[in-house]
Design a protein around this motif. Structure first.
Motif, PDB file in Angstrom:
ATOM      1  N   ARG A  59       0.352  -1.209   0.155  1.00  0.00           N
ATOM      2  CA  ARG A  59      -0.016   0.283  -0.134  1.00  0.00           C
ATOM      3  C   ARG A  59       0.882   1.072   0.035  1.00  0.00           C
ATOM      4  NH1 ARG A  59      -4.680  -3.262  -1.275  1.00  0.00           N
ATOM      5  NH2 ARG A  59      -4.300  -4.555   0.819  1.00  0.00           N
ATOM      6  N   ARG A  60       1.887   0.824   0.451  1.00  0.00           N
ATOM      7  CA  ARG A  60       3.137   2.176   0.462  1.00  0.00           C
ATOM      8  C   ARG A  60       3.217   3.287  -0.922  1.00  0.00           C
ATOM      9  NH1 ARG A  60       7.725   0.932   5.018  1.00  0.00           N
ATOM     10  NH2 ARG A  60       7.058  -1.047   3.270  1.00  0.00           N
ATOM     11  N   PRO A  61       3.797   2.315  -1.014  1.00  0.00           N
ATOM     12  CA  PRO A  61       4.086   3.170  -2.661  1.00  0.00           C
ATOM     13  C   PRO A  61       2.994   4.084  -3.215  1.00  0.00           C
ATOM     14  CG  PRO A  61       4.556   0.510  -3.169  1.00  0.00           C
ATOM     15  CD  PRO A  61       3.496   0.508  -2.420  1.00  0.00           C
ATOM     16  N   TYR A  62       1.154   3.668  -3.110  1.00  0.00           N
ATOM     17  CA  TYR A  62       0.511   5.031  -3.698  1.00  0.00           C
ATOM     18  C   TYR A  62       0.265   5.238  -2.845  1.00  0.00           C
ATOM     19  CZ  TYR A  62      -0.396   0.487  -6.328  1.00  0.00           C
ATOM     20  OH  TYR A  62      -0.364  -0.664  -7.218  1.00  0.00           O
ATOM     21  N   PHE A  63       1.043   5.309  -1.679  1.00  0.00           N
ATOM     22  CA  PHE A  63       0.619   6.929  -0.273  1.00  0.00           C
ATOM     23  C   PHE A  63       1.867   7.637  -0.855  1.00  0.00           C
ATOM     24  CE2 PHE A  63       0.922   3.708   3.687  1.00  0.00           C
ATOM     25  CZ  PHE A  63      -0.833   2.606   3.163  1.00  0.00           C
ATOM     26  N   LEU A  64       2.478   6.798  -0.705  1.00  0.00           N
ATOM     27  CA  LEU A  64       3.767   8.107  -1.216  1.00  0.00           C
ATOM     28  C   LEU A  64       3.442   8.842  -2.401  1.00  0.00           C
ATOM     29  CD1 LEU A  64       6.661   9.300  -0.298  1.00  0.00           C
ATOM     30  CD2 LEU A  64       7.666   7.082  -1.324  1.00  0.00           C
ATOM     31  N   GLY A  65       3.116   8.613  -3.343  1.00  0.00           N
ATOM     32  CA  GLY A  65       2.843   8.661  -4.816  1.00  0.00           C
ATOM     33  C   GLY A  65       1.950   9.573  -5.151  1.00  0.00           C
ATOM     34  N   GLY A  66       0.987   9.260  -3.968  1.00  0.00           N
ATOM     35  CA  GLY A  66      -0.041  10.463  -4.674  1.00  0.00           C
ATOM     36  C   GLY A  66      -0.245  11.586  -3.604  1.00  0.00           C
ATOM     37  N   ALA A  67       0.314  11.450  -1.976  1.00  0.00           N
ATOM     38  CA  ALA A  67       0.945  12.882  -1.372  1.00  0.00           C
ATOM     39  C   ALA A  67       2.329  13.829  -2.372  1.00  0.00           C
ATOM     40  CB  ALA A  67       2.458  11.698  -0.532  1.00  0.00           C
ATOM     41  N   ILE A  68       3.345  13.072  -2.973  1.00  0.00           N
ATOM     42  CA  ILE A  68       3.602  14.008  -3.439  1.00  0.00           C
ATOM     43  C   ILE A  68       2.905  14.506  -4.653  1.00  0.00           C
ATOM     44  CG2 ILE A  68       5.322  13.646  -5.350  1.00  0.00           C
ATOM     45  CD1 ILE A  68       6.698  11.479  -4.243  1.00  0.00           C
ATOM     46  N   LEU A  69       2.124  14.279  -5.286  1.00  0.00           N
ATOM     47  CA  LEU A  69       0.893  15.015  -6.621  1.00  0.00           C
ATOM     48  C   LEU A  69       0.498  16.042  -5.382  1.00  0.00           C
ATOM     49  CD1 LEU A  69       0.580  12.165  -9.132  1.00  0.00           C
ATOM     50  CD2 LEU A  69       2.011  14.255  -9.564  1.00  0.00           C
ATOM     51  N   ALA A  70      -0.228  15.819  -4.725  1.00  0.00           N
ATOM     52  CA  ALA A  70      -1.374  16.647  -3.620  1.00  0.00           C
ATOM     53  C   ALA A  70      -0.060  17.844  -3.248  1.00  0.00           C
ATOM     54  CB  ALA A  70      -2.038  15.452  -2.588  1.00  0.00           C
ATOM     55  N   ALA A  71       0.629  17.506  -2.953  1.00  0.00           N
ATOM     56  CA  ALA A  71       1.574  18.546  -2.335  1.00  0.00           C
ATOM     57  C   ALA A  71       2.073  19.400  -3.527  1.00  0.00           C
ATOM     58  CB  ALA A  71       2.871  17.908  -1.424  1.00  0.00           C
ATOM     59  N   LEU A  72       1.631  19.078  -3.886  1.00  0.00           N
ATOM     60  CA  LEU A  72       2.247  20.253  -5.683  1.00  0.00           C
ATOM     61  C   LEU A  72       1.252  20.707  -5.777  1.00  0.00           C
ATOM     62  CD1 LEU A  72       4.395  17.875  -7.753  1.00  0.00           C
ATOM     63  CD2 LEU A  72       5.424  20.063  -6.498  1.00  0.00           C
ATOM     64  N   LEU A  94      -8.202  21.186  -8.890  1.00  0.00           N
ATOM     65  CA  LEU A  94      -8.891  20.584  -7.953  1.00  0.00           C
ATOM     66  C   LEU A  94      -8.960  19.309  -8.477  1.00  0.00           C
ATOM     67  CD1 LEU A  94     -10.772  20.596  -5.877  1.00  0.00           C
ATOM     68  CD2 LEU A  94     -12.975  21.160  -7.394  1.00  0.00           C
ATOM     69  N   TRP A  95      -8.969  18.524  -9.623  1.00  0.00           N
ATOM     70  CA  TRP A  95      -8.661  17.728 -10.473  1.00  0.00           C
ATOM     71  C   TRP A  95      -7.960  16.963 -10.553  1.00  0.00           C
ATOM     72  CZ3 TRP A  95     -13.528  16.554 -13.854  1.00  0.00           C
ATOM     73  CH2 TRP A  95     -13.399  14.568 -14.416  1.00  0.00           C
ATOM     74  N   ILE A  96      -6.409  17.218  -9.666  1.00  0.00           N
ATOM     75  CA  ILE A  96      -5.480  16.743 -10.153  1.00  0.00           C
ATOM     76  C   ILE A  96      -5.697  16.302  -8.670  1.00  0.00           C
ATOM     77  CG2 ILE A  96      -2.714  16.785 -10.070  1.00  0.00           C
ATOM     78  CD1 ILE A  96      -3.604  18.244 -12.467  1.00  0.00           C
ATOM     79  N   LEU A  97      -5.800  17.380  -7.788  1.00  0.00           N
ATOM     80  CA  LEU A  97      -5.447  17.167  -6.435  1.00  0.00           C
ATOM     81  C   LEU A  97      -6.533  15.973  -5.604  1.00  0.00           C
ATOM     82  CD1 LEU A  97      -5.100  18.611  -3.507  1.00  0.00           C
ATOM     83  CD2 LEU A  97      -6.946  19.891  -3.429  1.00  0.00           C
ATOM     84  N   ASP A  98      -8.171  16.028  -6.158  1.00  0.00           N
ATOM     85  CA  ASP A  98      -8.370  15.343  -5.525  1.00  0.00           C
ATOM     86  C   ASP A  98      -7.799  13.758  -5.765  1.00  0.00           C
ATOM     87  OD1 ASP A  98     -11.703  15.861  -3.623  1.00  0.00           O
ATOM     88  OD2 ASP A  98     -11.565  13.753  -5.383  1.00  0.00           O
ATOM     89  N   ALA A  99      -7.531  13.198  -6.944  1.00  0.00           N
ATOM     90  CA  ALA A  99      -6.940  11.841  -7.597  1.00  0.00           C
ATOM     91  C   ALA A  99      -6.053  12.269  -7.246  1.00  0.00           C
ATOM     92  CB  ALA A  99      -6.521  12.066  -9.320  1.00  0.00           C
ATOM     93  N   SER A 100      -5.085  13.249  -6.519  1.00  0.00           N
ATOM     94  CA  SER A 100      -4.605  12.467  -5.575  1.00  0.00           C
ATOM     95  C   SER A 100      -4.086  11.989  -4.474  1.00  0.00           C
ATOM     96  CB  SER A 100      -3.309  13.515  -5.716  1.00  0.00           C
ATOM     97  OG  SER A 100      -2.458  14.024  -7.594  1.00  0.00           O
ATOM     98  N   LEU A 101      -5.442  12.814  -3.780  1.00  0.00           N
ATOM     99  CA  LEU A 101      -5.942  12.508  -2.349  1.00  0.00           C
ATOM    100  C   LEU A 101      -6.282  11.284  -2.067  1.00  0.00           C
ATOM    101  CD1 LEU A 101      -7.132  15.591  -1.558  1.00  0.00           C
ATOM    102  CD2 LEU A 101      -4.963  14.994  -0.489  1.00  0.00           C
ATOM    103  N   ASN A 102      -6.968  10.601  -3.031  1.00  0.00           N
ATOM    104  CA  ASN A 102      -8.246   9.064  -3.226  1.00  0.00           C
ATOM    105  C   ASN A 102      -6.788   8.513  -3.570  1.00  0.00           C
ATOM    106  OD1 ASN A 102     -10.992   9.488  -4.253  1.00  0.00           O
ATOM    107  ND2 ASN A 102     -10.334  10.967  -4.300  1.00  0.00           N
ATOM    108  N   ILE A 103      -5.238   8.482  -4.860  1.00  0.00           N
ATOM    109  CA  ILE A 103      -4.742   8.028  -3.893  1.00  0.00           C
ATOM    110  C   ILE A 103      -4.044   7.571  -3.333  1.00  0.00           C
ATOM    111  CG2 ILE A 103      -1.875   7.317  -5.504  1.00  0.00           C
ATOM    112  CD1 ILE A 103      -3.243   9.006  -7.890  1.00  0.00           C
TER     113      ILE A 103
END
Length: 498
Positions: A81-94, A112-121
């Motif tokens: 699960r952790r690869p998805y935590f980390l990848g999503g967090a990087i994109l959401a932070a940006l 907003l679309w990118i942010l929500d996709a990243s938070l969901n990842i």
């Protein structure tokens, strides 16, 4: 013979869920401030729901896919699960860093679309992560700690613009832009999100596939069962969904409904088409991710189906609140519907405090009230109590005149929020097959997302037809949907021993 998972200490529970603290800071900033940002960039009030569609639609598409993929992933030391935590967090932070600098409405909507996709990842695997890491007798404690972090993160994310104003940061709206309070809050949120997820990634070790197989024992799930179930169905099973979608599209034109309702028709038709394709591929012996997802959705356990009805109504109420609270409070309680006015900005900052209040109440209730009630009355009955508290909180908006007293309304909403975040997942984690925990948690999110899409597409038509210019009546709808959720939970209580 299966082996029991090791019991986690409080520190272990903390590390497993700490990443959710940062994820919820991101969600809180989004929920409390996106309507404000959109209006500051020139969006009309009637167009807000259309812009908010991006968030739930993204979750609908992303979470089942991420759930399925994370069930199948193993990247050695980085885990499942952790690869998805980390990848999503990087994109959401940006996305959080860029959002307050949006030069135009289209740019903010895209972010907003990118942010929500990243938070969901990042978010979806966290639900399954608790089930992966904990034995069944710790599921309630694990989701309670996760809910507490959600509440604390949301408090911090919601109250930060208000706190900055009181520290002397300008809260004045600039031309075609947002106040400095919002700008600095989003930048802080991006850094906090990344650091908290990184904490969980660095302080936890996931169980390997061999260890998970030992924990599951001979009762492990047959992963191909859903595809076999799908292959036994006729491809025409998807046609009713396509017809329903076409009827919705026709109704939009004939009844002059809001244009956003076209999306609902499109989604119904798309699911019907996906079902036909998945069935044909399964009958041809070609299993695919689409086949697994559609098959697992069709073959959900009975308990999950009943719980999904309650989840559907619960999240309808929450999305009504997130979209409408800022314009309701600014217009009905501060008399300032104009987003460029000082009164509107004051009302919007008070909404940040209100959102912080219900999230703070949720954090406390998750660790104190709900465990006590659950131990005595069971998880399902505890959830009914929480939903009734939320219904009372929304209804009280019609009794309050002084905006300061809306704090009392948020107490009931906070108890409901804690229960919605903890009880359904604690019930599910103990009853779902471990091998499919990710995909089922992702599919359960469908019943979080679809009601949000309905609110974003249909609520505008209802309000314009029956209550034009009186947004406060959306709170009556929110109260009513939580009452329906409580009624639906009676069927869960009849089936569940939880």
């Amino acid at each position: 013979m299966s082996v029991e998972k090791p019991r986690q200490s409080f520190v272990g529970l903390w590390n497993i869920s700490f990443g959710f603290f940062g994820i919820q800071i991101g969600f809180a900033l989004q929920n409390a401030n996106m309507s404000r940002i959109f209006q500051s960039l020139g969006t009309r009030l009637d167009d807000l729901p259309a812009l908010w569609v991006a968030a739930p639609l993204t979750g609908l598409l992303v979470q089942p896919v991420i759930g399925h993929l994370s069930d199948k992933t193993w990247l050695g030391r980085l885990g499942r699960r952790r690869p998805y935590f980390l990848g999503g967090a990087i994109l959401a932070a940006l996305a959080l860093l860029l959002m307050p600098e949006s030069p135009a409405l289209w740019f903010a909507a895209g972010l907003l679309w990118i942010l929500d996709a990243s938070l969901n990842i990042s978010m979806e695997p966290f639900r399954a992560f608790v089930g992966d890491m904990l034995r069944k007798d710790q599921h309630s404690a694990g989701y309670a700690v996760q809910t507490a972090f959600i509440g604390m993160g949301a408090v911090l994310g919601s109250i930060f613009p208000w706190a900055l104003e009181h520290l002397g940061v300008s809260n004045a709206a600039v031309a075609h832009g947002v106040p400095d309070t919002v700008k600095y809050a989003f930048w802080f949120g991006g850094a906090a999100l990344f650091c908290s997820v990184l904490w969980t990634v660095l302080t936890t070790r996931e169980y390997s596939p061999a260890e998970m197989a030992a924990f599951d024992g001979p009762a492990a799930s047959d992963e191909a069962a859903s595809v076999r179930l799908l292959a036994a169905r006729h491809p025409a099973a998807g046609l009713p969904w396509i017809v329903a979608g076409a009827l919705v599209v026709l109704a939009v034109a004939q009844l002059r409904l809001e244009k956003e309702v076209y999306l609902l028709g499109g989604l119904l038709a798309a699911y019907g088409l996906a079902q036909i394709v998945a069935i044909l591929r399964a009958r041809a012996g070609r299993a695919s991710m689409l086949g697994h997802i559609v098959g697992d959705f069709a073959g959900m356990p009975v308990l999950m189906k009943r719980l999904a009805v309650a989840q559907f109504f619960s999240w309808s109420a929450l999305f009504i609140m997130w979209i409408n609270t800022t314009p309701i409070v600014a217009g009905a309680f501060y008399g300032s519907p104009d987003p460029k006015s000082a009164g509107y900005q004051e009302g919007a900052n008070w909404v940040d405090v209100l959102f912080a209040t219900y999230n703070g109440v949720a954090a406390v209730a998750a660790l104190t009230l709900l465990p006590l009630l659950s131990a005595r009355f069971g998880k399902a009955r505890t959830h009914i109590f929480g939903l009734l508290c939320g219904a009372a909180g929304y209804a009280s908006f019609f009794l309050v005149r002084d905006p300061a007293w809306l704090i009392a309304s948020e107490i009931g909403i906070g108890i409901a929020w804690a229960s919605i975040l903890a009880m359904p997942y604690a019930i599910l984690a103990s009853s779902l097959p471990q091998a499919k925990l990710g995909i089922y948690m992702g599919l359960f999110n469908v019943f979080v997302v679809v009601p949000q899409l309905l609110v974003a597409t249909v609520m505008g038509s209802i309000m314009n037809r029956f209550f034009p210019g009186e947004l406060i009546w959306t709170m009556a709808f929110a109260s009513g949907t939580l009452l329906l959720a409580a009624l639906a939970m009676l069927r869960v209580a009849a089936l569940s021993r939880e």
